[in-house]
Scaffold this active site. Structure first.
Site, PDB file in Angstrom:
ATOM      1  N   TYR A 159      -0.466  10.554   7.032  1.00  0.00           N
ATOM      2  CA  TYR A 159      -1.132   9.329   7.518  1.00  0.00           C
ATOM      3  C   TYR A 159      -1.000   9.142   9.027  1.00  0.00           C
ATOM      4  O   TYR A 159      -0.522   8.100   9.492  1.00  0.00           O
ATOM      5  CB  TYR A 159      -0.567   8.079   6.807  1.00  0.00           C
ATOM      6  CG  TYR A 159      -0.428   8.255   5.327  1.00  0.00           C
ATOM      7  CD1 TYR A 159      -1.567   8.292   4.514  1.00  0.00           C
ATOM      8  CD2 TYR A 159       0.815   8.396   4.723  1.00  0.00           C
ATOM      9  CE1 TYR A 159      -1.450   8.487   3.145  1.00  0.00           C
ATOM     10  CE2 TYR A 159       0.933   8.594   3.357  1.00  0.00           C
ATOM     11  CZ  TYR A 159      -0.201   8.626   2.576  1.00  0.00           C
ATOM     12  OH  TYR A 159      -0.088   8.817   1.236  1.00  0.00           O
TER      13      TYR A 159
ATOM     14  N   TYR B   2      -0.501   2.304  -6.784  1.00  0.00           N
ATOM     15  CA  TYR B   2      -0.611   3.544  -6.017  1.00  0.00           C
ATOM     16  C   TYR B   2      -0.387   4.706  -6.974  1.00  0.00           C
ATOM     17  O   TYR B   2       0.604   4.723  -7.718  1.00  0.00           O
ATOM     18  CB  TYR B   2       0.427   3.604  -4.887  1.00  0.00           C
ATOM     19  CG  TYR B   2       0.363   4.940  -4.163  1.00  0.00           C
ATOM     20  CD1 TYR B   2      -0.604   5.160  -3.179  1.00  0.00           C
ATOM     21  CD2 TYR B   2       1.207   6.002  -4.510  1.00  0.00           C
ATOM     22  CE1 TYR B   2      -0.707   6.393  -2.547  1.00  0.00           C
ATOM     23  CE2 TYR B   2       1.102   7.237  -3.878  1.00  0.00           C
ATOM     24  CZ  TYR B   2       0.150   7.426  -2.907  1.00  0.00           C
ATOM     25  OH  TYR B   2       0.031   8.650  -2.299  1.00  0.00           O
TER      26      TYR B   2
ATOM     27  N   ASP C 274       2.320   5.841 -15.093  1.00  0.00           N
ATOM     28  CA  ASP C 274       2.673   6.683 -13.951  1.00  0.00           C
ATOM     29  C   ASP C 274       4.109   6.336 -13.544  1.00  0.00           C
ATOM     30  O   ASP C 274       4.355   5.352 -12.862  1.00  0.00           O
ATOM     31  CB  ASP C 274       1.676   6.400 -12.813  1.00  0.00           C
ATOM     32  CG  ASP C 274       2.011   7.182 -11.552  1.00  0.00           C
ATOM     33  OD1 ASP C 274       3.087   7.811 -11.501  1.00  0.00           O
ATOM     34  OD2 ASP C 274       1.191   7.150 -10.612  1.00  0.00           O
TER      35      ASP C 274
ATOM     36  N   LYS D 166       8.367  13.334  -8.321  1.00  0.00           N
ATOM     37  CA  LYS D 166       9.410  12.935  -7.364  1.00  0.00           C
ATOM     38  C   LYS D 166      10.831  13.371  -7.788  1.00  0.00           C
ATOM     39  O   LYS D 166      11.191  14.512  -7.529  1.00  0.00           O
ATOM     40  CB  LYS D 166       9.327  11.443  -7.105  1.00  0.00           C
ATOM     41  CG  LYS D 166       8.021  11.099  -6.374  1.00  0.00           C
ATOM     42  CD  LYS D 166       8.058   9.824  -5.577  1.00  0.00           C
ATOM     43  CE  LYS D 166       6.919   9.778  -4.592  1.00  0.00           C
ATOM     44  NZ  LYS D 166       5.798   8.930  -4.965  1.00  0.00           N
TER      45      LYS D 166
HETATM   46  C1  PLP Z   1       4.365   9.311  -4.973  1.00  0.00           C
HETATM   47  C2  PLP Z   1       3.565   8.855  -6.098  1.00  0.00           C
HETATM   48  C3  PLP Z   1       2.445   9.598  -6.548  1.00  0.00           C
HETATM   49  C4  PLP Z   1       1.973  10.824  -5.835  1.00  0.00           C
HETATM   50  O1  PLP Z   1       2.895  11.886  -5.876  1.00  0.00           O
HETATM   51  P1  PLP Z   1       2.786  13.054  -4.784  1.00  0.00           P
HETATM   52  O2  PLP Z   1       3.824  14.031  -5.227  1.00  0.00           O
HETATM   53  O3  PLP Z   1       3.044  12.442  -3.463  1.00  0.00           O
HETATM   54  O4  PLP Z   1       1.412  13.608  -4.869  1.00  0.00           O
HETATM   55  C5  PLP Z   1       1.767   9.132  -7.647  1.00  0.00           C
HETATM   56  N1  PLP Z   1       2.155   8.011  -8.274  1.00  0.00           N
HETATM   57  C6  PLP Z   1       3.207   7.282  -7.888  1.00  0.00           C
HETATM   58  C7  PLP Z   1       3.603   6.058  -8.641  1.00  0.00           C
HETATM   59  C8  PLP Z   1       3.941   7.673  -6.774  1.00  0.00           C
HETATM   60  O5  PLP Z   1       4.974   6.933  -6.360  1.00  0.00           O
END
Ligand code: PLP
Length: 731
Positions: free
Chosen positions: A321, A449, A550, A579
């Protein structure tokens, strides 16, 4: 980070009773005689003696005091039972905390820093003038601290060069080589070894064996024998003078070790051979001045290299970014360990970000590093089409073993965003395969997000996300308002009712609902009430659409539950993980699905249309398996609970500062929300000055530290935030 006026040396034995203590004590005596300020640390003493006052006295420290009365000593942990530290801790520790390498290494660093602060530079030591710290291990390198860490892990965290004490008896070569291998596999520098005659040679053959041993170890182990310490019976003599004479002899025998320490490259500032030669010929006073001048010169070369590196970075490398032409400032990092990031030039930062929330176990965790190295030796990566491997299978087994039980199928993706893409494709394919061809949209809430690829972006918050930029390209999805019902307030069903209305109006178009359970992360660090998630789950069931959760940010303990959906007792149809999955070491994510979803997609010979080059990368799978093994140990529960408590204590005082609109804490997440956007560039520079790594965004200054961070380190982070807000450094 250690003060640069201290030379630190770890001393390891090839086994228990190899004579570490005698070598440490004699070396300390030699060092004190050479004018070095010397500190002896015994991190763990088992077999301590209870004195008349009922206090534990470390016998090894007592011996060192006798040998080197001028040295300072420090015993960290003591146990009365004479056995392995792991067992002793189990038998005696009152608070039932297992022994852990990380806090112990931190504690040692603190002791050394405090000691070095209180001492001055010495001037008549061999080589560059510093103070000497000797750390005497316990037993051998693989002596257990807990059921998963050995003394080797503690040494690895410290990273000090190691002096190996080899017990010169039958089996010496084997023991020495095994120990050297243990050092090598932990990337620990070995200064060399000392051959120690633990008892007098009794036969001709024994004398011959001992004569040969050092050579064999030198040639097979590629490390120098720095000294041979003959058996010194006088150390136990009743007369003081006899003991003194014996210690003098031992100290003399070890003086080559002291010299090796003083001239060892790893310690010395980078000097050329020529400079070194000239250094040896000049007098002590000028040598000290020259050393200072060389240090300055070395520092300048480093500075020039550093400047060139940062310039190339600024001119050619894209950061997240940012404008490629006017990027925000970037700092050069050169090392990491535990909850610390080391910058070029030596500044050390306490890390509050866990590298965008993924380094949950801290950096360079020995368990993870070892898994990675072991896998690298056999097979780093293979295509997953037509081939499979144990790291992927074992990781799959672990994942399904800990995920909500309805999930039965695992897709390994290379990043979180890809895991979300795969989840969306699963849901869309599922709808199509079931003949519900009108179900081509996804519903979600504002403030979310889910990643930066196009499909994932289409379900991010339409205002704060990047929708405006890509409005022509992004798939049109359906949005409900952000769930305003706070996690920590009584539930207000208004949010759920709004959601229900919108879903009912589009029910036959919606293939799936996607949500971040409980915590909306990068979309605003918002914690909403579990009842909302329960409500949405029921609505999904009612309208026949799938629920995708997610948990890329929340999975693996971050919110205080293993998965955030457990707060609401909800099982999704599809789950995204990422993550923390790999402990932040490698890029890996996973999309898990129920059998029903997998079966639906497979109808009529259907298959999931996704696959990528690095799918199920073996290195990433191996390190993730190790990360999940740590998670399965369950220690995170207490850690996250502790973090929640300490974050609350540390951040609550921010609530009454000007400009702050909210302070909220959940699990290992602490958020301070400001009334307007913060000045990221200014604030970040302020934080680096304060010795912390915190990267704010939007109106949020937040902490998501590694679970292993200490209370003191969190206090440092919270103090830095409080200070930044008090001084208005965020405007
Ligand atoms: C960080 C994140 C993503 C994206 O993961 P990347 O490995 O950065 O592509 C998707 N969903 C959530 C909730 C996140 O925190």
């Amino acid at each position: 980070m250690l003060p640069d006026n201290a030379l630190c040396l770890s001393i390891a034995g090839t086994d228990t009773d190899a004579g570490k203590t005698v070598v440490t004590a004699a070396l300390a005596r030699a060092a004190v005689a050479a004018g070095l300020r010397t500190l002896i640390i015994k991190p763990i003493q088992t077999g301590s003696i209870v004195d008349a006052q009922g206090k534990l006295q470390a016998p090894d420290i007592a011996l060192c005091r006798e040998a080197a009365p001028g040295a300072d000593t420090h015993a960290l942990l003591q146990f009365a039972t004479a056995c392995s530290p792991q067992l002793a801790a189990q038998l005696e520790a009152l608070d039932e905390k297992p022994l852990r390498a990380h806090p112990l290494a931190e504690e040692i660093g603190k002791v050394v820093r405090e000691w070095a602060l209180a001492t001055t530079f010495c001037t008549n030591a061999p080589g560059p003038c510093r103070n000497l710290v000797l750390l005497e291990g316990a037993g051998g390198l693989l002596t257990p601290l807990s059921h998963r860490e050995t003394l080797g892990e503690l040494f690895a965290l410290l990273g000090w060069p190691v002096l190996l004490v080899v017990a010169n008896r039958l089996g010496a070569i084997n023991h020495a080589l095994l120990s050297l291998e243990a050092l090598r596999s932990r990337h620990l520098p070995c200064l060399g070894f000392v051959m120690n005659e633990v008892r007098e040679a009794q036969s001709e053959l024994e004398r011959t064996i001992r004569g040969e041993n050092p050579k064999a170890v030198e040639s097979l182990g590629h490390k120098p024998c720095l000294a041979k310490l003959p058996h010194v019976p006088g150390l136990n003599a009743p007369e003081f003078s006899a003991r003194e004479a014996a210690w003098n002899g031992a100290a003399r025998a070890l003086s080559p070790v002291l010299h090796a320490v003083g001239t060892w490259q790893g310690f010395a500032p980078k000097t050329t051979t020529q400079e070194k030669r000239s250094q040896e010929t000049v007098s002590k006073e000028t040598a000290a001045q020259e050393t200072a001048a060389q240090e300055t010169a070395a520092q300048e070369t480093v500075d020039q290299e550093g400047v060139a590196l940062l310039r190339f970075d600024r001119e050619h490398l894209w950061h997240p970014y940012t404008s490629p032409l006017r990027p925000l400032r970037a700092w050069e990092a050169v090392g990491s360990s535990g909850a610390r990031i080391r910058l070029k030039g030596g500044r050390e930062l306490v890390d509050g970000m866990a590298s965008w929330w993924c380094a949950i176990h801290g950096y360079n965790h020995p368990w993870l590093m070892r898994a990675l190295q072991t896998q690298a030796q056999s097979m780093p990566h293979l295509m997953f089409g037509g081939l499979t491997h144990a790291p992927a299978v074992r990781l799959g087994q672990r994942l399904l073993g800990m995920a909500p039980p309805a999930l039965k199928h695992v897709f390994f993706a290379d990043s979180g965003s890809v895991a979300v893409e795969v989840a969306l494709k699963m849901a869309l394919q599922y709808g199509q395969a079931k003949g519900e061809t009108r179900r081509t949209q996804v519903m979600t809430v504002r403030g979310g997000y889910h990643g930066d690829t196009l499909g994932a972006m289409s379900v991010c918050d339409p205002q704060d996300g990047m929708h405006a930029l890509f409005s022509g390209i992004l798939p049109k999805q359906i949005f409900a308002p952000r769930p305003e019902c706070r996690f920590d307030a009584p539930y207000n069903p208004a949010a759920e009712q709004a959601f229900a209305k919108i879903l009912a109006a589009h029910a036959d178009l919606v293939a799936a609902v996607i949500l971040e359970p409980i915590v909306q992360g990068a979309g605003g660090m918002w914690f909403y009430h579990p009842a909302f998630l329960r409500g949405v789950h029921a609505l999904c069931k009612q309208h026949g659409c799938l629920l995708i959760l997610d948990e890329i940010a929340t999975g693996f303990g971050r919110t205080g539950k293993l998965f955030a959906c457990e707060h609401a007792d909800v099982q999704p149809d599809i789950l995204c993980l990422g993550k923390g999955l790999s402990g932040g070491v490698m890029t890996l994510a996973a999309t898990l699905a129920t059998h029903e979803v997998a079966e639906g997609i497979s109808q009529g010979g259907g298959m999931l249309m996704h696959g990528s080059t690095f799918m199920a990368n073996a290195l990433a799978c191996a390190v993730s398996e190790a990360s999940l093994e740590l998670i399965s140990g369950g220690g995170w529960r207490a850690e996250v609970a502790r973090l929640e408590r300490v974050l609350r204590q540390g951040l609550s005082p921010c609530a009454c500062l000007p400009g702050v609109v909210d302070v909220r804490i959940l699990g290992a997440i602490g958020v301070v929300e400001m009334e307007s956007e913060v000045n990221v560039e200014r604030l970040q520079a302020f934080f680096v000055e304060q010795g912390v790594w915190i990267r704010p965004f939007g109106r949020l200054v937040y902490l998501m530290p590694p679970y292993i961070i200490t209370d003191d380190e969190i206090a440092t982070l919270c103090t830095a935030i409080h200070r930044a807000l008090t001084q208005e450094a965020w405007r």
